[in-house]
Design a protein around this motif. Structure first.
Motif, PDB file in Angstrom:
ATOM      1  N   TRP A  94      82.669  -6.972   5.557  1.00 61.05           N
ATOM      2  CA  TRP A  94      82.455  -8.397   5.819  1.00 61.05           C
ATOM      3  C   TRP A  94      83.133  -9.182   4.707  1.00 61.05           C
ATOM      4  O   TRP A  94      82.670  -9.203   3.565  1.00 61.05           O
ATOM      5  CB  TRP A  94      80.955  -8.715   5.860  1.00 61.05           C
ATOM      6  N   LEU A 135      71.063  -7.814   4.740  1.00 58.64           N
ATOM      7  CA  LEU A 135      72.464  -7.418   4.701  1.00 58.64           C
ATOM      8  C   LEU A 135      73.225  -8.077   3.558  1.00 58.64           C
ATOM      9  O   LEU A 135      74.225  -7.543   3.082  1.00 58.64           O
ATOM     10  CB  LEU A 135      73.146  -7.761   6.029  1.00 58.64           C
ATOM     11  N   THR A 136      72.765  -9.242   3.123  1.00 60.01           N
ATOM     12  CA  THR A 136      73.519 -10.006   2.128  1.00 60.01           C
ATOM     13  C   THR A 136      72.961  -9.889   0.711  1.00 60.01           C
ATOM     14  O   THR A 136      73.426 -10.588  -0.192  1.00 60.01           O
ATOM     15  CB  THR A 136      73.590 -11.487   2.534  1.00 60.01           C
ATOM     16  N   LEU A 185      79.049  -3.043   5.299  1.00 65.16           N
ATOM     17  CA  LEU A 185      77.732  -3.002   5.933  1.00 65.16           C
ATOM     18  C   LEU A 185      77.746  -1.996   7.069  1.00 65.16           C
ATOM     19  O   LEU A 185      78.737  -1.874   7.797  1.00 65.16           O
ATOM     20  CB  LEU A 185      77.346  -4.396   6.440  1.00 65.16           C
ATOM     21  N   ARG A 186      76.626  -1.299   7.230  1.00 67.43           N
ATOM     22  CA  ARG A 186      76.545  -0.191   8.176  1.00 67.43           C
ATOM     23  C   ARG A 186      75.501  -0.449   9.264  1.00 67.43           C
ATOM     24  O   ARG A 186      74.468  -1.059   9.012  1.00 67.43           O
ATOM     25  CB  ARG A 186      76.205   1.118   7.449  1.00 67.43           C
TER      26      ARG A 186
END
Length: 270
Positions: A260, A29-30, A203-204
């Motif tokens: 985020w 995610l990052t 983010l999904r």
């Protein structure tokens, strides 16, 4: 006041937390934050770059792709193994090592750029870690950080975790690193200028429930918190995580899209 012994005990607990679950999946995610950070500090080819609390290596790999002499450290051996595998897959010459962000195994003024994206903020001793970032940075070099903010989605997520499973005694909130005032104080007079920018990464997820289950399975802090709860507490905790995702969701369909928020800190070493 946390004593040295208490700090070491806290660090050991935190290392077990980050060794649990499967952080490599959370790290997906990052990935975008690595390029954001490298661009913000203006990493230059040929520079010596250190990625502190590298995790699975995002920032170190991004710097290596920019033809930098790159080192990445983390205190979780499994994450360093994953980072080395990624570097090998791309044939990138990164020196990944198991090491402690609060006691970096490098001489003073060793690196042109000292970076960390969503990593050093989770150390046990915040000031010790900040001092180490500055110590190993060359005069005229730069320290660059990406940290979740207190009021953003992850800040709220960590607050929710704390409501169901209070952190160990002596633990400082990681999102302190997402506060401009705190960062100015921790970096201190050894930096000549500090610049900040607040941004967010979208983010999904398939659904709010899928987000909750994904984090309860793979993310160390939520996994460990859930393990400490009884049969009534576990479903309540899952529901709270799902409701948080729903609150922040801005998708127009039946999926989940959450921004985020993070603080980008760039400091010039005096």
């Amino acid at each position: 006041m946390t004593t040295p012994t208490e700090l070491e005990e806290l660090k050991a607990k935190q290392q077990k937390t980050w060794s649990s679950g499967d952080y490599a999946k959370i790290a997906w995610l990052t990935v975008p934050l690595a390029d954001v950070l490298c661009d913000a500090v203006e990493v230059r080819p040929g520079s010596a770059v250190l990625d502190v609390a590298t995790g699975t290596g995002h920032v170190a790999l991004a710097a290596a792709r920019r033809f930098c002499d790159t080192t990445g450290i983390d205190y979780v051996p499994a994450l360093i193994d994953a980072a080395r595998s990624r570097a090998e897959a791309e044939a990138l010459p990164v020196d990944f090592r198991v090491a402690d962000a609060e006691d970096l195994p490098f001489e003073e003024s060793s690196f042109d750029f000292v970076l960390s994206a969503i990593g050093v903020m989770f150390t046990a001793g915040h000031q010790r870690a900040a001092d180490e970032l500055v110590r190993v940075c060359k005069p005229g070099g730069r320290v660059g950080l990406v940290s979740w903010t207190p009021s953003g989605f992850v800040g709220r997520l960590l607050k929710t975790v704390g409501q169901y499973a209070p952190p160990p005694a002596g633990a400082q909130p990681p999102v302190r690193w997402g506060s401009e005032d705190t960062m100015r104080q921790m970096l201190g007079s050894s930096v000549s200028e500090v610049r900040f920018r607040t941004e967010s990464v979208p983010l999904r997820f398939l659904s709010a429930d899928q987000f909750a289950d994904f984090f309860l399975t793979h993310y160390g802090p939520t996994l460990k918190a859930s393990e400490r709860l009884d049969d009534d507490g576990k479903p309540a905790f899952r529901k709270a995580l799902s409701e948080l995702a729903t609150e922040f969701n801005r998708a127009a369909d039946d999926t989940v899209l959450i921004d985020w928020e993070f603080l980008l800190t760039v400091a010039d070493r005096a």
